[in-house]
Design an enzyme around this catalytic site. Structure first.
Site, short mmCIF file in Angstrom:
data_model
loop_
_atom_site.label_atom_id
_atom_site.label_comp_id
_atom_site.label_asym_id
_atom_site.label_seq_id
_atom_site.Cartn_x
_atom_site.Cartn_y
_atom_site.Cartn_z
N SER A 119 -30.29 31.45 -110.47
CA SER A 119 -30.38 31.76 -111.83
C SER A 119 -31.65 32.36 -112.38
O SER A 119 -32.07 32.53 -113.61
CB SER A 119 -29.73 30.51 -112.68
OG SER A 119 -30.85 29.58 -112.38
N HIS A 140 -25.56 36.80 -110.08
CA HIS A 140 -25.79 35.57 -110.91
C HIS A 140 -24.80 35.53 -111.85
O HIS A 140 -24.63 36.16 -112.90
CB HIS A 140 -27.02 35.59 -111.70
CG HIS A 140 -27.72 34.33 -112.78
ND1 HIS A 140 -28.14 34.41 -113.92
CD2 HIS A 140 -26.84 33.07 -112.67
CE1 HIS A 140 -28.06 33.39 -114.36
NE2 HIS A 140 -27.40 32.48 -113.51
N GLU A 152 -25.00 39.06 -113.54
CA GLU A 152 -26.25 39.57 -113.34
C GLU A 152 -26.10 40.16 -111.90
O GLU A 152 -26.25 39.16 -111.16
CB GLU A 152 -27.37 38.93 -113.98
CG GLU A 152 -27.51 38.46 -115.44
CD GLU A 152 -28.78 37.92 -115.68
OE1 GLU A 152 -29.37 38.48 -116.54
OE2 GLU A 152 -29.09 36.80 -115.19
N ASN A 190 -31.82 34.00 -118.51
CA ASN A 190 -32.49 32.79 -118.48
C ASN A 190 -33.86 33.16 -119.18
O ASN A 190 -34.34 32.19 -119.75
CB ASN A 190 -32.50 32.16 -117.28
CG ASN A 190 -31.25 31.28 -117.07
OD1 ASN A 190 -30.70 30.73 -118.01
ND2 ASN A 190 -30.86 31.18 -115.73
#
Length: 283
Positions: A119, A140, A152, A190
């Site tokens: 992540s 991800h 992702e 993130n």
């Protein structure tokens, strides 16, 4: 390259979710974990959730049976020798991931793609421990994997176009929405989400508002389905702290400095829902 057989390394919540989605989408799947108890727990979770979908009329009984028949449990990374794609979903720690990828590079066939569900960690650095960096990529997935549509796809410095296109095509087969992302700390998800959570924790730390009221503001005022403090508890406060440290180190910018209260909670073992206590208490 045609992907038919997938190994998922790590039978935790993310790994078992990825394995389930792959099996339901017609791929032969090896769910790998060194911990036999974790493997059985992952399998039990998949069976339970698939059965629940059958009860709700979202899945036919024969489709559930077919998905489980495509699933094989594995406790040896050498089983990667039969796979076209390996998706790593182990703990978010560079040393651990590097060891896994180094082993996978030895055992997986030359054509196999090695993907990480990281992540926040750099794909380029993970790829560097292998002799096939052009075939290493990030995938991800979002949690919970069977429900969330986004994946992702992170290209490392040396990731080839062929590898990217293969993973993009496979992601579409999983009925997910692939988004191409460059290899920067935190990627997009993130890099945007964690500073918001960190800032929410700062407002609690500074006495601006209670956790409940911070969450209420974001839910009722910003139309978020879940408040950032609750979300942090669900993600795991240790994971939030680790990602903030990756962002802080990667960019060298004080705006990514983890809140001292976040550090304190993690040191206390208050990690959120998984430990029974974070900013809220869970029974």
């Amino acid at each position: 390259m045609t992907i038919k057989t997938v190994m998922v390394v790590g039978a935790g919540q993310m790994g078992s979710g990825i394995a389930r989605v792959c099996a339901q989408s017609g791929f032969d799947v090896l769910l790998n974990d060194m911990n036999e108890a974790a493997l059985q727990k992952g399998l039990s979770s998949m069976e339970k959730l698939l059965s629940r979908n059958v009860e709700k009329g979202k899945l036919a009984e024969e489709d559930k049976t077919a998905a489980l028949e495509r699933l094989t449990l594995s406790s040896d990374l050498k089983d990667a020798r039969t796979c076209d794609l390996v998706i790593e979903a182990v703990v978010e720690n560079m040393d651990v991931k590097a060891n896994v990828f180094s082993e996978l590079d030895r055992y997986a066939p030359a054509h196999a793609i090695l993907a990480s569900n990281t992540s926040s960690l750099p794909i380029t650095e993970i790829a560097a421990v292998t002799n096939r960096s052009e075939q290493v990529i990030g995938m991800h997935f979002m949690n919970p994997v069977p429900i969330m549509k986004l994946v992702e796809i992170i290209r490392g410095l040396q990731t080839s176009d062929e590898t990217y296109e293969s993973i993009k095509s496979m992601t579409n087969q999983l009925h997910k929405s692939p988004v191409e992302v460059k290899d920067f700390p935190g990627f997009v998800s993130n890099r945007v989400l964690m500073p918001m959570i960190n800032e929410a924790i700062y407002t609690v730390y500074e006495g601006v508002a209670s956790p409940e009221d911070v969450d209420r503001v974001m839910k009722l005022g910003m139309n978020h389905p879940m408040g950032p403090i609750t979300l942090a508890d669900f993600i795991g406060l240790d994971t939030c702290l680790y990602i903030m440290e990756v962002l802080h180190e990667g960019f060298g910018d004080s705006k990514y400095r983890p809140c001292p209260l976040l550090r304190q909670y993690v040191k206390a073992g208050w990690l959120g829902k998984k430990s029974g206590r974070g900013f809220y208490q869970y029974n």
